[in-house]
Design a protein around this motif. Sequence first.
Motif, PDB file in Angstrom:
ATOM      1  N   UNK A 107       0.864  -1.177   0.000  1.00  0.00           N
ATOM      2  CA  UNK A 107       0.000   0.000   0.000  1.00  0.00           C
ATOM      3  C   UNK A 107       0.899   1.225   0.000  1.00  0.00           C
ATOM      4  N   UNK A 108       0.766   2.070  -1.013  1.00  0.00           N
ATOM      5  CA  UNK A 108       1.581   3.279  -1.092  1.00  0.00           C
ATOM      6  C   UNK A 108       0.684   4.502  -0.902  1.00  0.00           C
ATOM      7  N   UNK A 109       1.182   5.462  -0.156  1.00  0.00           N
ATOM      8  CA  UNK A 109       0.459   6.700   0.118  1.00  0.00           C
ATOM      9  C   UNK A 109       1.330   7.868  -0.334  1.00  0.00           C
ATOM     10  N   UNK A 110       0.760   8.737  -1.146  1.00  0.00           N
ATOM     11  CA  UNK A 110       1.460   9.919  -1.646  1.00  0.00           C
ATOM     12  C   UNK A 110       0.844  11.157  -1.003  1.00  0.00           C
ATOM     13  N   UNK A 111       1.688  11.987  -0.415  1.00  0.00           N
ATOM     14  CA  UNK A 111       1.261  13.239   0.215  1.00  0.00           C
ATOM     15  C   UNK A 111       1.813  14.376  -0.627  1.00  0.00           C
ATOM     16  N   UNK A 112       0.945  14.979  -1.450  1.00  0.00           N
ATOM     17  CA  UNK A 112       1.339  16.048  -2.361  1.00  0.00           C
ATOM     18  C   UNK A 112       0.883  17.395  -1.816  1.00  0.00           C
ATOM     19  N   UNK A 113       1.755  18.388  -1.902  1.00  0.00           N
ATOM     20  CA  UNK A 113       1.397  19.770  -1.599  1.00  0.00           C
ATOM     21  C   UNK A 113       1.125  20.462  -2.930  1.00  0.00           C
ATOM     22  N   UNK A 114      -0.128  20.885  -3.153  1.00  0.00           N
ATOM     23  CA  UNK A 114      -0.541  21.445  -4.432  1.00  0.00           C
ATOM     24  C   UNK A 114      -0.503  22.966  -4.454  1.00  0.00           C
ATOM     25  N   UNK A 115      -0.863  23.606  -3.353  1.00  0.00           N
ATOM     26  CA  UNK A 115      -0.880  25.061  -3.273  1.00  0.00           C
ATOM     27  C   UNK A 115      -0.309  25.484  -1.923  1.00  0.00           C
ATOM     28  N   UNK A 116       0.437  26.574  -1.904  1.00  0.00           N
ATOM     29  CA  UNK A 116       1.034  27.045  -0.657  1.00  0.00           C
ATOM     30  C   UNK A 116       0.697  28.512  -0.450  1.00  0.00           C
ATOM     31  N   UNK A 117       0.476  28.871   0.795  1.00  0.00           N
ATOM     32  CA  UNK A 117       0.266  30.246   1.215  1.00  0.00           C
ATOM     33  C   UNK A 117       1.142  30.492   2.445  1.00  0.00           C
ATOM     34  N   UNK A 118       1.041  31.658   3.019  1.00  0.00           N
ATOM     35  CA  UNK A 118       1.892  31.972   4.164  1.00  0.00           C
ATOM     36  C   UNK A 118       1.536  31.120   5.374  1.00  0.00           C
ATOM     37  N   UNK A 119       0.253  30.997   5.663  1.00  0.00           N
ATOM     38  CA  UNK A 119      -0.171  30.317   6.881  1.00  0.00           C
ATOM     39  C   UNK A 119      -0.726  28.915   6.637  1.00  0.00           C
ATOM     40  N   UNK A 120      -1.018  28.559   5.395  1.00  0.00           N
ATOM     41  CA  UNK A 120      -1.655  27.270   5.139  1.00  0.00           C
ATOM     42  C   UNK A 120      -1.240  26.749   3.777  1.00  0.00           C
ATOM     43  N   UNK A 121      -1.625  25.523   3.499  1.00  0.00           N
ATOM     44  CA  UNK A 121      -1.359  24.920   2.200  1.00  0.00           C
ATOM     45  C   UNK A 121      -2.423  23.870   1.904  1.00  0.00           C
ATOM     46  N   UNK A 122      -2.559  23.543   0.609  1.00  0.00           N
ATOM     47  CA  UNK A 122      -3.505  22.531   0.142  1.00  0.00           C
ATOM     48  C   UNK A 122      -2.737  21.261  -0.165  1.00  0.00           C
ATOM     49  N   UNK A 123      -3.138  20.165   0.452  1.00  0.00           N
ATOM     50  CA  UNK A 123      -2.474  18.877   0.258  1.00  0.00           C
ATOM     51  C   UNK A 123      -3.455  17.863  -0.317  1.00  0.00           C
TER      52      UNK A 123
END
Length: 327
Positions: free
Chosen positions: A27-43
């Motif tokens: 079982x493989x799990x990929x944790x991608x960060x798609x968008x970044x901001x100063x205080x938060x990000x979209x994963x």
Amino acid sequence: MWACCKPDKSQKNKLKTKYLPRWKGDLTIIYDVLQVYKNDYLAQVTMENKNPSGRLDNWNLTWEWARGEFIYTMKGAYTHEMDITGCLYGLAGHYYKGMDFSKVMNCQKNPIIADMPPQKYNDTQMGKIPYCCRNGTLLPIIMDPSESKSVFQLQVYKVPPDLNKTALYPPEKWKTVGVMNPDYKCGSPLRVNATEYPNTEGLQANTIAIATWQIVCNITKPTKKDTYCCVSFSAYYNDSVIPCDTCACGCEDTKKCNPDATAMLLPSEALRVPLENRSEKAIAWAKIKHLRVPRKLPCGDNCRVSVNWHVVSDYKDGWTARITMFN
């Protein structure tokens, strides 16, 4: 063995940044960060079942935030508990004073995440994510590749001192469990080459994730657990009951009994008698039915719970049974 390595300053400008290659696992799990901001990000989290025979049903995924992060919103999945107390009384509540924490999904250090049901796939707020909303089912990839993947997204808020766009840290201590599924042991997140996604507008271009980590989980041999339940059998056409096997739930003291002997047949009413009082009934029943009584009586089953399966009737097209549980 150990080795000591020192950096070569003369080669500093000649080296190129390159991350680890991706590993294979059950079982493989990929944790991608798609968008970044100063205080938060979209994963985005992508789970892929690559075992030829393993299957997950109703998976539950959990991890540990190492730097005080919390989940603001999610799409394609949800947390079992909508708990915001960790934010209100922690560092997040002190820093985000003007935030409405009633809209925060989860502030727990170890959130438990589950997949959405299929009815939520077209939900504009919680669905609309490819490969989401399958009620936690991951089929083997050789059975159906399109059903072997599960994806969800989450908006992650950070706390000081990580208030810059480059301060990105994945969760630690990943673990996944399910219903009647194998036991998995997950490794630590490893930084790998960024994932490439096809362009959503149909152009011949790829969108590269900002940062990518991979977590590999492999099926482990389950640890042997102490048995606490056994099954006895009886039928309308037989006066005797086949009791639970000798030492079905283990035998600690075998000085006064034989752990290798076959359990003696019992009358039906003996099932309601405590284990330590069944020997007299077993001996009396053996004399009535002219059964052999071993010189050293067999040990009991030592089970806390027993289930009796009794065949009530038999017909041409089928049969009926009565199941009784004894505590």
